[in-house]
Design an enzyme around this catalytic site. Structure first.
Site, mmCIF file in Angstrom:
data_model
loop_
_atom_site.group_PDB
_atom_site.id
_atom_site.type_symbol
_atom_site.label_atom_id
_atom_site.label_comp_id
_atom_site.label_asym_id
_atom_site.label_seq_id
_atom_site.Cartn_x
_atom_site.Cartn_y
_atom_site.Cartn_z
ATOM 1 N N HIS A 55 -4.846 -54.589 17.486
ATOM 2 C CA HIS A 55 -4.449 -56.002 17.341
ATOM 3 C C HIS A 55 -2.978 -56.121 17.101
ATOM 4 C CE1 HIS A 55 -8.597 -57.720 17.498
ATOM 5 N NE2 HIS A 55 -8.955 -56.572 17.045
ATOM 6 N N ASN A 127 -13.180 -62.406 16.761
ATOM 7 C CA ASN A 127 -12.896 -62.010 18.321
ATOM 8 C C ASN A 127 -13.349 -63.141 19.112
ATOM 9 O OD1 ASN A 127 -11.650 -59.476 17.872
ATOM 10 N ND2 ASN A 127 -13.372 -58.451 18.514
ATOM 11 N N TYR A 337 -9.469 -53.567 5.679
ATOM 12 C CA TYR A 337 -8.213 -54.586 6.000
ATOM 13 C C TYR A 337 -7.045 -54.494 4.820
ATOM 14 C CZ TYR A 337 -10.644 -55.948 10.460
ATOM 15 O OH TYR A 337 -10.841 -55.885 11.389
HETATM 16 C C1 HEM Z 1 -7.101 -55.890 12.777
HETATM 17 C C2 HEM Z 1 -9.734 -52.206 11.417
HETATM 18 C C3 HEM Z 1 -13.824 -54.029 13.774
HETATM 19 C C4 HEM Z 1 -11.286 -58.173 14.611
HETATM 20 C C5 HEM Z 1 -7.441 -54.569 12.418
HETATM 21 C C6 HEM Z 1 -6.894 -53.826 11.630
HETATM 22 C C7 HEM Z 1 -7.501 -53.006 11.264
HETATM 23 C C8 HEM Z 1 -8.856 -52.867 11.713
HETATM 24 C C9 HEM Z 1 -7.206 -51.517 10.342
HETATM 25 C C10 HEM Z 1 -5.343 -54.072 11.574
HETATM 26 C C11 HEM Z 1 -4.910 -55.047 10.370
HETATM 27 C C12 HEM Z 1 -3.528 -55.196 9.927
HETATM 28 O O1 HEM Z 1 -2.730 -54.197 10.024
HETATM 29 O O2 HEM Z 1 -3.186 -56.260 9.834
HETATM 30 C C13 HEM Z 1 -11.223 -52.333 11.666
HETATM 31 C C14 HEM Z 1 -12.424 -51.588 11.472
HETATM 32 C C15 HEM Z 1 -13.391 -52.186 12.006
HETATM 33 C C16 HEM Z 1 -13.028 -53.199 12.830
HETATM 34 C C17 HEM Z 1 -12.415 -50.561 10.454
HETATM 35 C C18 HEM Z 1 -15.041 -51.770 12.043
HETATM 36 C C19 HEM Z 1 -15.455 -50.989 11.264
HETATM 37 C C20 HEM Z 1 -13.386 -55.467 13.874
HETATM 38 C C21 HEM Z 1 -14.315 -56.273 14.416
HETATM 39 C C22 HEM Z 1 -13.409 -57.681 14.709
HETATM 40 C C23 HEM Z 1 -12.297 -57.313 14.350
HETATM 41 C C24 HEM Z 1 -15.769 -56.486 14.817
HETATM 42 C C25 HEM Z 1 -14.272 -58.994 15.374
HETATM 43 C C26 HEM Z 1 -15.244 -59.402 15.240
HETATM 44 C C27 HEM Z 1 -9.895 -57.923 14.075
HETATM 45 C C28 HEM Z 1 -8.874 -58.770 14.174
HETATM 46 C C29 HEM Z 1 -7.746 -58.184 13.801
HETATM 47 C C30 HEM Z 1 -8.126 -56.852 13.440
HETATM 48 C C31 HEM Z 1 -8.897 -60.237 14.774
HETATM 49 C C32 HEM Z 1 -6.110 -58.625 13.941
HETATM 50 C C33 HEM Z 1 -6.096 -59.466 12.670
HETATM 51 C C34 HEM Z 1 -4.859 -60.363 12.899
HETATM 52 O O3 HEM Z 1 -4.446 -61.158 13.595
HETATM 53 O O4 HEM Z 1 -3.593 -59.901 12.016
HETATM 54 N N1 HEM Z 1 -8.830 -54.325 12.383
HETATM 55 N N2 HEM Z 1 -11.808 -53.531 12.589
HETATM 56 N N3 HEM Z 1 -12.300 -56.096 14.048
HETATM 57 N N4 HEM Z 1 -9.446 -56.638 13.864
HETATM 58 FE FE1 HEM Z 1 -10.442 -55.167 13.081
#
Ligand code: HEM
Ligand code: NDP
Length: 484
Positions: A55, A127, A337
């Site tokens: 993202h 999402n 996160y």
């Molecule tokens: C961003 C991990 C599943 C939605 C991220 C980031 C990580 C991460 C490490 C970066 C955060 C940052 O540096 O600010 C994971 C892991 C998941 C997972 C380990 C599953 C075990 C999901 C799911 C969704 C999702 C299921 C949605 C339903 C997002 C969104 C962002 C993000 C929207 C961006 C947030 C922003 O705008 O700063 N994720 N994620 N992720 N993830 Fe996940």
């Protein structure tokens, strides 16, 4: 006399020049004592924080949530009190591309909400789809690696993507969404958002419910076809950021209706699908959507880095009245996160203005790099000198009983659990003829990339045949191979 402010160093000292470094004579070497030059160059070298590992590319805006219905029978969360208005920040993003990647590439879109409530920050990090590719966090980094770049040539690789997907049948529902035209939204304003996971709600009397969030775009759904999305990439890599910024600047404030599906706590045990499995929706016939409010985005960020890049969302930010469910993906994300933020934007990331709550913080955490607001004494608890004390009553109602063996296992299957039944329902009952035709041609286009092997194409056809025979046949025909 000029009304312009005088340039200063970061220490506020008037700068000696905006143009000239200090040298020995006009044509001689520069001096190390030119602190202003050294400060500018050194600071420039430190302008980037690491981009988000997923993202990375996104944009955001500020807004207001307004609750229009009484849901106190389901949750005591103060932000969901009827009539309440809560400020929020929403960041949209694509998933796999890097910070400079084109906005309109096929991908799910992030829909991350931070509500600045009177009980601290509540984040819903969702999402634009109600489901996800996998159901166990163990597979997340592998899945993401398959979407990113190869080790040898640093290229994205569709063969690698289909290898992961075809070996992981639980991906079928989300890949079906992704390969429809909803995988290429025309703008962030024209897509829904979903909390995706199941969460726990509990009311003032301690009754518990499971809840899913649906944020329905008031602008209507609008997608690009694959060809249109590709054409936009050629013209404007920042199309979605620009669209949102320009709309808000012009006073055209996008809004979303906030709906929830509510499941009584006891239903979960023998519901026909596992209600915590992130690859499944709750069909509306079982749990209809109820409207509880609306939010509007009405203010652009003034500084992209400070507000969008430094924003850090975390599914672990839950407020009294709301808790996690046993969804394994959600459980994994509760850890991931805040850990990512400590690495990306520092241990004290919650003091950055965009992440700081709009209520006083009375935490016993102290010190660390870049900390500027520290607790006064006492710096420990418990204490007898009047320091802050927790109020467990705020969380009364969140407890429930769980017992079992410590094991590594898939979820227990519920009556109708199957990886293909819900994508099949989408194909059979929801998609129009045009949607179906585009789904087939989008898959064919994706799996026709030169790196996709003949063997992989057969597995691709099998994958889609599992969802529906006609879908498999369409893909087989498009790829020029026979379906079984
Ligand atoms: C961003 C991990 C599943 C939605 C991220 C980031 C990580 C991460 C490490 C970066 C955060 C940052 O540096 O600010 C994971 C892991 C998941 C997972 C380990 C599953 C075990 C999901 C799911 C969704 C999702 C299921 C949605 C339903 C997002 C969104 C962002 C993000 C929207 C961006 C947030 C922003 O705008 O700063 N994720 N994620 N992720 N993830 Fe996940
Ligand atoms: P319903 O007919 O009650 O709901 C279908 C849902 O699909 C609606 O939310 C609709 O809302 C959405 N939809 C319509 N067109 C598309 C599209 N092209 N791509 C994705 N979603 C679309 O049936 P069920 O609740 O029984 O669900 C049937 C299937 O619909 C599910 O298996 C799932 O694949 C899909 N779906 C279900 C959702 C749910 O929460 N129950 C949510 C979204 C999709 P809208 O057009 O406003 O998006």
């Amino acid at each position: 006399m000029s009304t312009r402010p005088v340039t200063t160093t970061d220490a506020g000292i008037p700068a000696p020049s905006d143009e000239h470094s200090q040298s020995i004579g006009p044509n001689g070497p520069l001096l190390l004592q030119d602190h202003y030059l050294i400060q500018k160059m050194a600071h420039f070298n430190r302008e980037r924080v690491p981009e988000r590992v997923v993202h990375a590319k996104g944009g955001g805006a500020h807004g207001i949530l307004q609750i229009t219905e009484d849901v106190s029978q389901y949750t005591k969360a103060s932000l969901f009190t009827k009539g309440k208005e809560t400020p929020l920040f929403l960041r949209f993003s694509s998933v796999a591309g890097e910070l400079g990647s084109p906005d309109t590439q096929r991908d799910p879109r992030g829909f991350a909400l931070k509500f600045y409530t009177d009980h601290g920050n509540y984040d819903i990090v969702g999402n634009n789809t109600p489901i996800f590719f996998i159901r166990d966090p163990q597979k997340f980094s592998d899945f993401i690696h398959s979407q990113k770049r190869r080790a040898d040539n640093n290229l994205r690789d569709h063969n690698m993507q289909w290898d992961f997907w075809t070996l992981s049948p639980e991906t079928a529902h989300q890949v079906t969404f992704l390969m429809t035209d909803r995988g290429t939204p025309a703008s962030w304003r024209h897509m829904h958002g979903f909390g995706s996971h199941t969460f726990l709600w509990y009311n003032a009397g301690g009754e518990k419910f499971w809840v899913k969030y649906h944020f329905k775009t008031d602008q209507g759904i609008k997608n690009f076809t694959d060809a249109e999305a590709g054409a936009v990439i050629a013209q404007d890599a920042d199309y979605h950021i620009r669209d949102l910024y320009d709309a808000i600047k012009a006073g055209d404030h996008p809004s979303w209706t906030v709906n929830v599906q509510i499941m009584p706590f006891e239903d979960a045990a023998d519901y026909r699908f596992n209600p915590f499995d992130l690859t499944k929706v709750w069909p509306h016939a079982d749990y209809p959507e109820i409207t509880i409010g609306r939010f509007v985005l009405n203010r652009n960020p003034e500084n992209y880095f400070a507000e969008v890049e430094q924003s850090g969302f975390e599914p672990a930010n839950l407020v009294p009245g709301i808790g996690p469910s046993p969804d394994k993906m959600l459980q994994g994300r509760l850890f991931s996160y805040p850990d990512a933020h400590r690495y990306r934007i520092g241990a004290n990331y919650q003091q950055l203005p965009i992440n700081a709550p709009k209520v006083p913080v009375h935490s016993y955490n102290k010190d660390g790099q870049m900390r500027f607001a520290n607790p006064a004494d006492p710096v420990y608890a418990p204490n007898t000198v009047g320091g802050p004390a927790a109020d467990p009553a705020l969380y009364a109602g969140e407890d429930y009983h769980v017992a079992g063996e410590i094991i590594r296992s898939a979820y227990t299957l519920h009556r109708e659990d199957d990886d293909f039944v819900q994508p099949r329902a989408l194909w059979e009952n929801v998609l129009s003829d045009t949607d179906r035709a585009h789904l087939v041609s989008n898959v064919v286009g994706h799996a026709s990339a030169p790196e996709v092997t003949a063997e992989m194409k057969k597995r691709v056809v099998e994958y889609w045949t599992n969802i529906h025979k006609d879908l498999g046949q369409g893909v087989a025909q498009g790829l020029g191979i026979a379906a079984d």
